[in-house]
Motif scaffolding. Structure first.
Motif, mmCIF file in Angstrom:
data_model
loop_
_atom_site.group_PDB
_atom_site.id
_atom_site.type_symbol
_atom_site.label_atom_id
_atom_site.label_comp_id
_atom_site.label_asym_id
_atom_site.label_seq_id
_atom_site.Cartn_x
_atom_site.Cartn_y
_atom_site.Cartn_z
ATOM 1 N N VAL A 183 -29.653 48.310 -8.171
ATOM 2 C CA VAL A 183 -28.315 48.837 -7.552
ATOM 3 C C VAL A 183 -28.245 48.188 -6.015
ATOM 4 O O VAL A 183 -29.342 48.453 -5.538
ATOM 5 C CB VAL A 183 -28.343 50.121 -7.638
ATOM 6 N N ARG A 184 -27.294 47.690 -5.737
ATOM 7 C CA ARG A 184 -27.170 46.988 -4.183
ATOM 8 C C ARG A 184 -25.887 47.497 -3.501
ATOM 9 O O ARG A 184 -25.819 47.651 -2.388
ATOM 10 C CB ARG A 184 -27.256 45.539 -4.304
ATOM 11 N N TYR A 185 -24.904 47.991 -4.325
ATOM 12 C CA TYR A 185 -23.682 48.363 -4.005
ATOM 13 C C TYR A 185 -23.312 50.032 -4.018
ATOM 14 O O TYR A 185 -23.727 50.417 -5.115
ATOM 15 C CB TYR A 185 -22.436 47.282 -4.567
ATOM 16 N N CYS A 186 -22.756 50.543 -3.129
ATOM 17 C CA CYS A 186 -22.511 51.918 -3.337
ATOM 18 C C CYS A 186 -21.154 52.222 -4.154
ATOM 19 O O CYS A 186 -21.176 53.446 -4.689
ATOM 20 C CB CYS A 186 -22.304 52.731 -1.964
ATOM 21 N N SER A 187 -20.474 51.325 -4.448
ATOM 22 C CA SER A 187 -19.053 51.552 -5.151
ATOM 23 C C SER A 187 -18.601 50.193 -5.881
ATOM 24 O O SER A 187 -19.025 49.203 -5.479
ATOM 25 C CB SER A 187 -18.152 52.251 -4.366
ATOM 26 N N ASP A 188 -17.640 50.313 -6.623
ATOM 27 C CA ASP A 188 -17.250 49.281 -7.119
ATOM 28 C C ASP A 188 -16.167 48.419 -6.053
ATOM 29 O O ASP A 188 -16.126 47.121 -6.015
ATOM 30 C CB ASP A 188 -16.119 49.635 -8.470
ATOM 31 N N ALA A 189 -15.526 48.965 -5.321
ATOM 32 C CA ALA A 189 -15.068 48.420 -3.916
ATOM 33 C C ALA A 189 -15.916 47.579 -3.327
ATOM 34 O O ALA A 189 -15.764 46.306 -3.037
ATOM 35 C CB ALA A 189 -14.402 49.638 -3.222
ATOM 36 N N CYS A 190 -16.993 47.972 -2.966
ATOM 37 C CA CYS A 190 -18.077 47.274 -2.266
ATOM 38 C C CYS A 190 -18.596 45.744 -3.095
ATOM 39 O O CYS A 190 -18.461 44.888 -2.517
ATOM 40 C CB CYS A 190 -19.354 47.805 -1.735
ATOM 41 N N ARG A 191 -18.658 46.098 -4.460
ATOM 42 C CA ARG A 191 -18.935 44.908 -5.482
ATOM 43 C C ARG A 191 -17.913 44.166 -5.440
ATOM 44 O O ARG A 191 -18.079 42.729 -5.331
ATOM 45 C CB ARG A 191 -19.096 45.542 -6.665
ATOM 46 N N GLY A 192 -16.787 44.393 -5.198
ATOM 47 C CA GLY A 192 -15.366 43.619 -5.012
ATOM 48 C C GLY A 192 -15.542 42.821 -3.756
ATOM 49 O O GLY A 192 -15.085 41.602 -3.905
ATOM 50 N N ARG A 193 -15.811 43.616 -2.827
ATOM 51 C CA ARG A 193 -15.722 42.910 -1.724
ATOM 52 C C ARG A 193 -16.913 41.785 -1.565
ATOM 53 O O ARG A 193 -16.729 40.893 -0.850
ATOM 54 C CB ARG A 193 -16.122 43.798 -0.307
ATOM 55 N N ARG A 194 -17.846 41.882 -2.082
ATOM 56 C CA ARG A 194 -18.878 40.995 -2.087
ATOM 57 C C ARG A 194 -18.301 39.709 -2.662
ATOM 58 O O ARG A 194 -18.653 38.595 -2.114
ATOM 59 C CB ARG A 194 -20.181 41.205 -3.150
ATOM 60 N N ARG A 195 -17.557 39.465 -3.720
ATOM 61 C CA ARG A 195 -16.693 38.545 -4.237
ATOM 62 C C ARG A 195 -16.253 37.694 -3.126
ATOM 63 O O ARG A 195 -15.935 36.530 -3.073
ATOM 64 C CB ARG A 195 -16.151 38.893 -5.426
ATOM 65 N N LEU A 196 -15.377 38.603 -2.451
ATOM 66 C CA LEU A 196 -14.298 38.064 -1.657
ATOM 67 C C LEU A 196 -15.423 37.292 -0.411
ATOM 68 O O LEU A 196 -15.001 36.199 0.227
ATOM 69 C CB LEU A 196 -13.500 39.136 -1.134
ATOM 70 N N SER A 197 -16.351 38.152 0.215
ATOM 71 C CA SER A 197 -17.228 37.508 1.255
ATOM 72 C C SER A 197 -17.632 36.249 0.925
ATOM 73 O O SER A 197 -18.131 35.594 1.867
ATOM 74 C CB SER A 197 -18.076 38.703 1.747
ATOM 75 N N ARG A 198 -18.248 36.142 -0.297
ATOM 76 C CA ARG A 198 -18.725 34.941 -0.657
ATOM 77 C C ARG A 198 -17.959 33.657 -0.720
ATOM 78 O O ARG A 198 -18.085 32.576 -0.343
ATOM 79 C CB ARG A 198 -19.478 34.947 -2.255
ATOM 80 N N GLY A 199 -16.695 33.982 -1.215
ATOM 81 C CA GLY A 199 -15.659 32.945 -1.046
ATOM 82 C C GLY A 199 -15.400 32.201 0.370
ATOM 83 O O GLY A 199 -15.176 31.200 0.597
ATOM 84 N N GLN A 200 -15.341 33.212 1.335
ATOM 85 C CA GLN A 200 -14.860 33.042 2.675
ATOM 86 C C GLN A 200 -16.018 32.351 3.257
ATOM 87 O O GLN A 200 -15.965 31.632 4.458
ATOM 88 C CB GLN A 200 -14.495 34.157 3.442
ATOM 89 N N ARG A 201 -17.266 32.646 2.949
ATOM 90 C CA ARG A 201 -18.526 31.647 3.661
ATOM 91 C C ARG A 201 -18.611 30.156 3.190
ATOM 92 O O ARG A 201 -18.854 29.545 4.046
ATOM 93 C CB ARG A 201 -19.828 32.262 3.303
ATOM 94 N N ASP A 202 -18.119 29.867 2.294
ATOM 95 C CA ASP A 202 -18.386 28.554 1.678
ATOM 96 C C ASP A 202 -17.240 27.495 2.342
ATOM 97 O O ASP A 202 -16.065 27.967 2.559
ATOM 98 C CB ASP A 202 -18.177 28.557 0.244
#
Length: 52
Positions: A33-52
């Motif tokens: 477990v790394r994320y506190c909620s589904d919302a943070c898990r969803g932000r992970r996907r967004l933040s990965r796309g912005q870094r590339d």
């Protein structure tokens, strides 16, 4: 006497940096477990796309 869950393990969310505690549904996978909620898990996907 009130019932308080003070002896539960805690972690810090890698996205929002907030502390969160163990939940029964995470009993079998607490180490992964790394994320506190589904919302943070969803932000992970967004933040990965912005870094590339």
């Amino acid at each position: 006497m009130s019932h308080r869950k003070v002896h539960l393990p805690a972690k810090v969310c890698v996205i929002c940096q907030r502390p969160f505690t163990w939940r029964k549904r995470w009993a079998s996978c607490w180490d992964q477990v790394r994320y506190c909620s589904d919302a943070c898990r969803g932000r992970r996907r967004l933040s990965r796309g912005q870094r590339d």
